[in-house]
Design a protein around this motif. Sequence first.
Motif, PDB file in Angstrom:
ATOM      1  N   ALA A 172      12.262 -15.577  31.070  1.00  0.00           N
ATOM      2  CA  ALA A 172      13.770 -15.444  31.947  1.00  0.00           C
ATOM      3  C   ALA A 172      14.229 -16.775  32.048  1.00  0.00           C
ATOM      4  CB  ALA A 172      13.414 -14.763  33.050  1.00  0.00           C
ATOM      5  N   CYS A 183       9.899 -12.385  32.135  1.00  0.00           N
ATOM      6  CA  CYS A 183      11.151 -11.701  32.750  1.00  0.00           C
ATOM      7  C   CYS A 183      10.697 -10.831  34.054  1.00  0.00           C
ATOM      8  CB  CYS A 183      11.680 -10.777  32.045  1.00  0.00           C
ATOM      9  SG  CYS A 183      12.085 -11.670  30.363  1.00  0.00           S
ATOM     10  N   VAL A 778      17.933 -11.265  33.391  1.00  0.00           N
ATOM     11  CA  VAL A 778      16.894 -10.576  32.473  1.00  0.00           C
ATOM     12  C   VAL A 778      17.617 -10.479  31.001  1.00  0.00           C
ATOM     13  CG1 VAL A 778      15.977  -8.234  32.152  1.00  0.00           C
ATOM     14  CG2 VAL A 778      16.391  -9.115  34.372  1.00  0.00           C
TER      15      VAL A 778
END
Length: 953
Positions: A172, A183, A778
């Motif tokens: 991320a 993530c 994200v």
Amino acid sequence: MRLFVIRREFFQRVFYHFPVIALEQLAIGLSPEEHAPLVVLVRGNGFQAAIDDFTSIFLPFAIRVFVVSGPNFVLHGFPPASTQTRRLLAFPPSVGMSIRGEPALVKRCPANFSGRLVSKKVSQEMTGRWPLHMEELTMRKNVCKAIAGVLLALGWASFAFAAPVTEVALQAVDQEGNLLGYCPLKHTDVKVDISGFVARVTLTQKFEDPFPNPIEAIYVFPMSERGAVDSMTMTIGDRVIRGDIKKRAEARQIYEEAKRQGKTASLLDQERPNIFTQSVANILPGSAIDITITYVESLEYEAGEYTFAFPMVVGPRYIPGQPVASATSADHRLVPGLKPGPDATDRVPDSGRIIPPVTPEGTRAGHDVSLEVRLDAGVSVQDVISELHKVDIERPSERQAVVRLQHQNEIPNRDFILRYKVAGATLEDAVLTHADKRGGFFTLIMQPPANPARESVAAKELYFVIDCSGSMSGFPIEKAKEVMRRCVEGLGPADTFNLVSFAGGMGFCFDKPVLNSVDHRAKALEYLRNLQGGGGTEMLPAIHAALADQKGADRLRVACFMTDGFIGNDFEILDAIQKNAGTARVFAFGIGNSVNRFLIEGMGRLGRGASEIVSLESDADKAVARYIDRVKDPLLTDLSVAFDGVKVSDVLPEPSALPDLFAGRPLVLKGRYNGSGDGAIVVKGKAAGRPFERRIPVSFKTDEPANEALASLWAREKIEQLIAKDYLGAQRGKPDKDVEGAVTDLGLTYRLVTQYTSFVAVEQCVVTKGGKTVTVEVPVEMPDGVSYSGVFGDGGQVMSRGEVKSGGGRLYQTTAGKTMPAAEPRLSVNDAAEIAVALPEKQSGIDVASPASSVTKNDAALAKLDPALAALVKGNAGNANGLKIVDGMVEVKIELTALNNEYLAAIKALGIDIIAQTYASNTVLAKAPTTLLKAIAERPYVVRITSATSSRS
């Protein structure tokens, strides 16, 4: 290959805390078609529960999970040797072990072997050319955490030849583009219930915090452009917090205050009717939060076939306009910290809200999706087809179907499109009603009359407009050219036409529209063949060019657009269509597997034409046939609606502005009624120039609990009508106050997410005090079939902000020049060459070394080539017309048995330059040396090779 033998103590100390990440990393790249199973050995019953959880992750990859016990850890039921065993990872028995129960394997090694090490000879007999190395890893407590990271690295290294998509493979990024770690979005689960023409969709997003600090996760994702989003809940453990609908600014204020106080909170905003932002604050390290969102939508119906589409990814948007100064965080349209900065423009000030970061080429975002559709049509269902995904279909009864993705951890990089037919040649006229404390609601569905014979077809002036921007390069533009070619070939004898191309600028085939003739068509098709994708998406000038100068024209203007719609100024384009369509008709083809449906459908609707979504797997001939039939003349024109004996209000579309009706598409009206009573809805118009009238009986009641979704669907369409009055205000963040107020009131009354209302949910207990919360975005997949180099240039691996020189616009790329880590180690040239040689022996099931007739092999290879390519191989250049050959390289589409890194590396090693690829059909678009076409076709993993200009067979 390596066999990792890990002691029980290590598993207890390390994997107990990091089991999901570790096992998913070690499962990188496996697929049931080509790869050996990952065998997970777990000692003792204490780990059974954890393994049960992992089983659902591993099943799609044909991975077997075993729980073993006892002093001589016995593995039963080893998968058949025909799977071409290449990798075996084992946890966590001591080195003493036995393998039994698999006859094919027993023949290749001693029937029962055990000991501290397996001999090299036995290793080679078991695995062929890849020797087995057993490594005993013994750790002390103080090094367990360090070894966990080392093990993940070893797992990556062990799968250097893995598939191009990986689990939990991408890190991320924060709002400044800094890399943070894996993530927070783990999985999206989608449940769909279809009853009649209405679908209720429930999607659950599963977020986890893999970081040492509390985080705020921000996820930009799509939902249906026609959906009415009416519910959001947040689940933390066994606590369920129901979201409240608030004015957007108020919801943002509540969310920010909860985040500041250390409370877990979630916020759902709408950026466009098909783009949403989910924000989740104060996710604790190691904890999980589920966000459940529901919406209802009406299904598209045409010619006896229903279509349900669930979008899975927001494609990269081109942002036109001139840069503006950064907005302040006080602006309620912006997430604090995610300021637009230099990428905001005067035409799209909210650019930072509509484009998530995109995964680097060769990696995946780490989150996946499962989907299940439960269908009850009320009548017999026929021909249930998933266009872009492999599915399993159950049929509990003739009128029911249950459809599930075969792989419940599917990559979310393309729309899920489900089509099905129902019994009966036509849809019956119907009026559905619902009444509650808010009043009465109705929906009318009227099937058009049978297609009458046209006595004459008026001559038309057609503008074919094709998007040649970077996002269209590769598969999309080839599909668009295929569709446009068929449209040109279907012109009427008295029609005039022109071709317009646009990217950063515009191009024209002719100075002005020309008469349809053999010579003009030939010149148009040559112009079309030479188009390539690249640059920005300045669509507005093309809109004006195709719709200008209609006054006094003796021909009906038809503008036909072909685009993926990947632009940030959606509202501005729709405003231009609405204001400039005049008497013209606009037809829009959405080209690709994840197009901007909101824009495509809006263009056709506002242009009094129609829209068509053409996926990369669609039959172009059928799509063009529908277009040609529509462009001749609508079936019903000059429509009007009257209501006899009943009181109605807020009918949509407005009776004074009803659209023309085309063959196979019903008229759908939504409205409100007051009081009870019986009466009729009277529809009048002209069918092929002759008067048409139909009376449909209705019975309205003040107490009608059925069909509750009608209220939300009416409110959703009313909101769309209001926004259409102020597209530019919505686009530029300066809405008309009356429109904003009316939309806000509807959103609050009907609990709907709109441009000006949002859902917010807050957990009242404080979960973190004084800790630093890190905001992460994200990342999402690149849409299937879209070329990285077309969007980001040759340096597609680097996700940087890149200006598009023409037009002053920018393509928003959100990781500020950072190079994100690859999902797996890249292949060296030598490795790729080795695979190119090894794959036929190891993966195909075909023994290429066995005696075979060269004539037979030659015929088999030529059979994989389309006629033009086969003629080229045979030296008959005269029969190879239409091929795109430059510097000895021909542009082709190569269909593989599976799309994975091994096969991609193998064909690259043969000198092939891959332009784009699509997982929906396991196909790559590439430039290949003409002299190697036959060699490529001989590879067993190659199914078929066609020229880039050929339709997919």
